[in-house]
Design a protein around this motif. Structure first.
Motif, PDB file in Angstrom:
ATOM      1  N   TYR A   1      44.934  36.465  44.188  1.00 47.49           N
ATOM      2  CA  TYR A   1      44.007  36.695  45.596  1.00 47.49           C
ATOM      3  C   TYR A   1      45.183  36.788  46.572  1.00 47.49           C
ATOM      4  O   TYR A   1      44.732  37.174  47.780  1.00 47.49           O
TER       5      TYR A   1
ATOM      6  N   GLU B   1      41.636  35.867  52.311  1.00 43.71           N
ATOM      7  CA  GLU B   1      41.883  35.834  50.994  1.00 43.71           C
ATOM      8  C   GLU B   1      41.275  34.531  50.345  1.00 43.71           C
ATOM      9  O   GLU B   1      40.789  34.739  49.154  1.00 43.71           O
TER      10      GLU B   1
ATOM     11  N   MET C   1      38.195  34.608  47.535  1.00 43.26           N
ATOM     12  CA  MET C   1      38.209  33.770  46.331  1.00 43.26           C
ATOM     13  C   MET C   1      36.786  32.923  46.141  1.00 43.26           C
ATOM     14  O   MET C   1      36.425  32.761  45.007  1.00 43.26           O
TER      15      MET C   1
END
Length: 272
Positions: free
Chosen positions: A66, A78, A82
């Protein structure tokens, strides 16, 4: 990891982000990152004590997947990628097929949505920006959902909590890349190198390729130039500094800065 975040919405994501971004710098790194993954292991795993080795192993696994910028930091988008379900990941709409790497393009967006020319983006102006962005991505969003997204974005990116976004806040939202001028050291190179660098700089900001900087091209250059010596400037400061630059460099008073005018301002002998 997704099972730990079943039914997580934008508001819940905001709470997680604000908890782990303890120093409020826009990303999670170092001890903050370790604590985030320790928290995840406690959510996902058995009740026995979580070891440092387990935390580091999990962190390495997920950061490799990620951490798209490969900087060892977890940025807000990011983290959203996730843990947020796709239909709640409002930050996905800020992905660009090409990165926003020119302050001129950034200024065009800024000027377009700062409708009242206040030098700031209000919540209503941000909502208009989000609405257009969702439409551009062919994503249908209800008015209530748009309100929720606007509120969430203001809470995340309004760093001084004054109810409006400044230039730096919007730059973070749009993931504006590093200041173009940082790659140049005009005072530390030969005259020939300075001339060559000047041409690169002028061509970068002359997006319209007219041989003169005008409108947002001047603003983009001023923004980047001033941020070499100051971490960030506000919209009103940009307007003031733009006027100063035009007074000093716009010799023929046409509201534009010609190539030779800027070269004289910077002390670089223009090309013959």
């Amino acid at each position: 990891m997704d099972c730990a975040f079943d039914n997580l919405d934008a508001a819940g994501f905001l709470e997680i982000w604000q908890h782990f971004d303890a120093d409020d710098n826009g990303y999670i790194e170092g001890k903050e990152l370790d604590e985030f993954f320790r928290h995840m292991m406690k959510k996902l795993g058995p009740k026995e004590k979580v070891t440092d080795e387990q935390v580091q192993r999990l962190k390495q696994r997920f950061m490799s997947a990620y951490d798209v910028t490969a900087d060892g930091k977890l940025q807000i988008q990011e983290l959203a990628n996730m843990i947020l379900p796709e239909d709640e990941n409002f930050l996905l709409v800020f992905r660009r097929e090409a990165p926003l790497d020119n302050s001129v393009d950034f200024i065009k967006i800024w000027r377009n949505y700062d409708v009242d020319s206040s030098g700031y983006i209000s919540a209503q102006e941000l909502k208009a920006f989000l609405k257009d962005l969702f439409r551009q991505h062919r994503k249908e969003v209800s008015s209530d959902k748009l309100e929720d997204y606007t509120d969430a974005m203001m809470k995340i990116f309004d760093k001084n909590k004054d109810g409006r976004l400044d230039l730096n806040d919007l730059a973070r939202i749009l993931a504006l890349e590093e200041n173009f001028l940082l790659q140049f050291q005009l005072d530390a190179c030969s005259k020939d190198e300075r001339k060559r660098d000047f041409e690169k700089i002028f061509d970068h900001y002359d997006v319209s390729k007219t041989g003169a900087l005008e409108g947002p091209e001047v603003d983009g250059f001023v923004k980047d130039m001033m941020e070499l010596v100051r971490p960030s400037i506000t919209g009103p400061e940009l307007d003031k500094l733009r006027g100063v630059l035009l007074r000093h460099c716009d010799v023929n008073k046409d509201g534009k800065i010609q190539r030779n005018e800027l070269s004289l301002c910077l002390g670089v002998k223009p090309k013959p």
